[in-house]
Design a protein around this motif. Structure first.
Motif, short mmCIF file in Angstrom:
data_model
loop_
_atom_site.label_atom_id
_atom_site.label_comp_id
_atom_site.label_asym_id
_atom_site.label_seq_id
_atom_site.Cartn_x
_atom_site.Cartn_y
_atom_site.Cartn_z
N GLY A 132 -5.13 -1.32 2.40
CA GLY A 132 -6.17 -0.13 2.49
C GLY A 132 -5.95 0.64 3.77
N THR B 144 -11.44 -2.47 0.68
CA THR B 144 -10.59 -3.28 1.52
C THR B 144 -10.89 -3.31 2.63
OG1 THR B 144 -9.15 -1.28 1.89
CG2 THR B 144 -8.56 -2.33 0.03
N TYR C 203 -4.99 4.81 2.76
CA TYR C 203 -6.15 5.58 3.59
C TYR C 203 -5.29 6.56 4.34
CZ TYR C 203 -9.30 7.07 7.11
OH TYR C 203 -10.26 7.86 7.98
N THR D 266 -6.24 -5.86 4.23
CA THR D 266 -6.83 -4.75 5.15
C THR D 266 -5.50 -3.90 5.51
OG1 THR D 266 -8.46 -6.30 6.38
CG2 THR D 266 -7.78 -4.22 7.38
N VAL E 116 -11.09 3.65 -1.22
CA VAL E 116 -10.01 2.57 -0.82
C VAL E 116 -10.35 1.86 0.58
CG1 VAL E 116 -7.85 2.13 0.07
CG2 VAL E 116 -8.00 3.46 -1.75
N PRO E 117 -10.89 2.40 1.53
CA PRO E 117 -11.48 1.52 2.74
C PRO E 117 -12.82 0.86 2.43
CG PRO E 117 -11.53 3.88 3.16
CD PRO E 117 -10.72 3.82 1.93
N GLY F 53 0.79 -1.09 -0.19
CA GLY F 53 0.00 0.03 0.01
C GLY F 53 1.08 1.27 -0.12
#
Length: 421
Positions: free
Chosen positions: A335, A306, A339, A332, A302-303, A282
């Protein structure tokens, strides 16, 4: 003109050529590695050597972040008035001294869970000052059009620490006991303090915009700016909600891996490192992803795609059935880092310079305060409903946290515009 000042003004292919940032980056990286090794070692020692209960594990997890509730808001005012790198050096030195008490009591056969909780709590207080200072100091080192790149590099180091820190910590605990890994973490903090001392860029407190008011007045200004900026308010609520359920998750994850899945300390470290592996990817992709999607759009899209992957973790079992947990942690981790790069860069761009430290402190107070409450709740839930059920609650709650940013003004924006805040 100093070399570091010139490096800020001349076009460079990489921040690697920015001497002050390079040292700052190295110091933060060493600190991050120390933090992730320590955050793995202390719970492992409590769970495997001192036979801690789920509630004690929740207290230990909460102690790592309760400092944000204790001094989170005034920390913003103190950082704004302090020489920030000197404050970071002192915070790391104190963390090193606190951690040195663990091997000493272990060698004397006096180590207890209560001491681990106390050390984690005091180190967490130091972490509050360090973290608020480093996020507020980055715009002093870099022009604002390079903050996204700078934050991406810092997040890369943090994610690498998440990969290697748990694995190194778990392996060292299994091979050498708890004393030497903790001692190594203390040495890391001292090394970071020395690196910060070598930065040549002027270490000045944030400029005042007039006569300073009382501590309460200055705290209120940071709270007011955060509450009255719709996009910042939505991001803060999303982060706080996700952090609360991450706290629930963190309180029982080591017990889930050691007790429910019967993994060794080395295997636990390896599994926890998978989250960091996703984070590294990421961080490496964050600059490109954010530029492609737009900074505002990346914060909610994005969240959305993910965070729900965390629902795979409670499905895990022994052997090959561990795969869902690995996939969920990896996605996770990816993401979360993208973020964070987008939303931290946003704060640094839209906040007035004289308010930045206080806004950073406000956001971290809310976010990490929620993490602390989540850890306490996770320990209690682990006792009441069981470890796997607690993981389900944490995963569902994390997935729902994205609603704050999905149903916000962010959906109508592509990029953040400072004047609109």
């Amino acid at each position: 003109m100093s070399e570091t000042s010139a490096s800020r003004r001349l076009p460079r292919p990489s921040l690697w050529y920015h001497g002050a940032f390079r040292l700052f980056w190295a110091a933060d990286s060493v600190s991050q590695f120390g933090t992730y090794i320590g955050n793995t070692v202390l719970p492992l020692v409590a769970a495997t050597t001192l036979a801690a209960t789920p509630f004690e594990m929740g207290l230990l997890s909460a102690a790592e972040t309760v400092g944000y509730l204790l001094i989170g808001l005034p920390a913003g005012v103190w950082v704004a008035q302090a020489r920030q790198r000197r404050l970071m050096r002192r915070a790391n030195t104190l963390r090193a001294l606190l951690l040195c008490t663990v091997p000493v009591t272990w060698w004397c056969d006096l180590l207890t869970v209560s001491q681990l909780i106390a050390v984690a709590l005091l180190c967490g207080v130091c972490a509050v000052l360090f973290d608020v200072a480093y996020q507020s100091h980055l715009p002093v080192l870099l022009d604002r059009d390079r903050l996204l790149e700078g934050n991406a590099r810092l997040q890369t180091s943090q994610s690498l620490a998440q990969i290697t820190g748990p694995g190194v910590g778990g392996s060292l605990v299994q091979l050498a006991g708890p004393a030497y890994p903790v001692l190594g973490t203390a040495v890391g903090y001292l090394t970071a303090a020395l690196l910060l001392r070598r930065v040549c860029e002027p270490d000045l407190p944030a400029p005042a915009d007039g006569p300073r008011g009382s501590l309460v007045t200055e705290i209120r200004e940071g709270l007011r700016f955060t509450a009255r900026t719709p996009t910042l308010r939505a991001i803060t609520a999303c982060t706080a909600t996700a952090n609360f359920f991450n706290g629930v998750f963190s309180a029982v994850q080591v017990l889930f891996l050691t007790s429910t899945l019967a993994l060794s300390a080395t295997a636990v470290g390896a599994v926890l490192s998978v989250f960091g592996m996703g984070g590294v990817l990421g961080a490496l992709c964050a600059h490109r992803v954010v530029q492609r999607l737009g900074q505002a759009r990346a914060v909610w899209l994005v969240p959305l795609t993910t965070f729900p992957a965390l629902l795979l973790v409670p499905l895990a079992g022994r052997g090959v059935l561990l795969t869902p947990a690995l996939v969920g942690l990896f996605l996770t981790g990816f993401g979360v880092v993208v973020y964070n790069v987008a939303q931290v860069s946003y704060r640094q761009v839209v906040c007035p310079e004289n308010l930045l430290a206080r806004v950073n402190a406000t956001v971290r107070f809310v976010g990490f305060g929620a993490l602390t409450l989540g850890a306490l709740s996770g320990g209690g839930l682990g006792e009441l409903v069981g470890i796997r059920s607690t993981l389900w609650i944490a995963a569902v709650g994390t997935s729902l946290a994205i609603l704050w940013v999905v149903f916000s003004p962010l959906r109508g924006m592509r990029d953040f515009v400072p004047s609109s805040a």
